[in-house]
Design an enzyme around this catalytic site. Structure first.
Site, PDB file in Angstrom:
ATOM      1  NE  ARG A  50      49.641  28.673  64.929  1.00  0.00           N
ATOM      2  CZ  ARG A  50      48.376  28.824  64.644  1.00  0.00           C
ATOM      3  NH1 ARG A  50      48.034  29.543  63.612  1.00  0.00           N
ATOM      4  NH2 ARG A  50      47.457  28.253  65.382  1.00  0.00           N
ATOM      5  CD  GLU A  92      52.528  26.008  58.100  1.00  0.00           C
ATOM      6  OE1 GLU A  92      52.745  24.843  58.494  1.00  0.00           O
ATOM      7  OE2 GLU A  92      53.360  26.939  58.194  1.00  0.00           O
TER       8      GLU A  92
END
Length: 298
Positions: A50, A92
């Site tokens: 990502r 994250e």
């Protein structure tokens, strides 16, 4: 609900990592339990597929964290060369939102896993939560296959995806970088991107998608209307017939919306004579078309 024993191996490992802090994480590595760590001692995972974090999503999650805190711990592993510092395996986005919310420390689960398993977990968490766009998902699959010699079959089994899904997703990496960027930015969908594969001018059609708001079915109709390579005219013969007029293009779009599949209207030389081609991409689409036609007959 599906039997837990039927879930993919890696799925069970991730569930153990983030849901059962008192036991070792099965199948993927060992867990040292839950603790709190200062946010400045966490580092992003360079293997995380990502790459984009939507501003609105971060703000929404940050607001929730201000009210309720970080409910689900972040999965991390120790950095061997930097004592007391950890690399994020999964979570994250929560770490970034927690910093926005003003938190100085966050709950984590420290696990002992290698680079391969770290990448597997990063992809699995995002894919299962549909947080990855199609290009990031494809890049993650490609990296697992190139760096760790996975076959498509092995990867499909581990991630709980069909082989056709993996193959179709990986094909998106064949598109020009400008189109991949449009998918990543959310300007066009993965369905649009798949319809662009194999077209002569995919970048030009991608611009039309953005400027004219073309649907996936309309792009599929444009792709169907292109002359296949095997049917290309020989030298000295005209390449294509005259461009369709606005009325025919409008008719194609109307039929495409009405039937839910790609429709191409081909005008023959004789006045008032032509042909309509209907394109479907799966047995499910064919069955949906049949139901629509049956309903219209009633």
């Amino acid at each position: 609900m599906a039997d837990e024993s039927a879930r993919p191996r890696l799925g069970r490992g991730l569930a153990a990592l983030i849901g059962d802090f008192g036991q070792d994480a099965a199948e993927g590595g060992r867990s040292e339990g839950q603790r709190k760590v200062a946010v400045e001692f966490l580092r992003p995972n360079p293997r995380n597929p990502r790459r984009r974090f939507q501003e609105a999503d971060l703000e929404e999650l940050s607001a929730s964290i201000r009210t309720r805190g970080v409910i689900q711990p972040i999965v991390v592993r120790a950095l061997a060369n930097v004592p007391g510092t950890y690399e994020i395996v999964a979570g994250e986005r929560r770490w970034r939102a927690a910093q926005r919310a003003g938190l100085t420390e966050v709950p984590v689960v420290v696990v002992e896993i290698d680079d391969k398993t770290s990448l597997e977990y990063a992809i699995l968490e995002n894919v299962q939560r549909t947080d990855l766009n199609a290009i990031e998902e494809a890049a993650g699959y490609e990296r697992l296959m190139s760096e760790f010699a996975y076959s498509q079959r092995e990867l499909a089994d581990i991630l709980g995806k069909s082989r056709s899904h993996l193959a179709n997703t990986l094909r998106l990496l064949q598109l020009p970088p400008t189109i991949q960027d449009r998918v990543t930015a959310g300007e066009i969908t993965a369905g649009h991107a798949r319809a662009l594969l194999g077209m002569r001018d995919p970048e030009g059609v991608a611009r039309r998608i953005v400027e004219e708001g073309l649907s996936v079915r309309e792009v599929e109709a444009l792709a169907s209307a292109e002359v296949p390579e095997s049917d290309e005219p020989r030298p000295g013969r005209p390449r294509r017939g005259p461009e369709k007029d606005a009325a025919l293009r409008s008719l194609e779009q109307s039929l495409t919306r009405a039937l839910g599949v790609g429709v191409v209207v081909i005008k023959a030389k004789a006045e008032g004579v032509g042909e309509i081609r209907i394109r479907y991409g799966s047995p499910e689409e064919l069955e949906a078309l049949r139901r629509r036609l049956d309903a219209s007959g009633d």
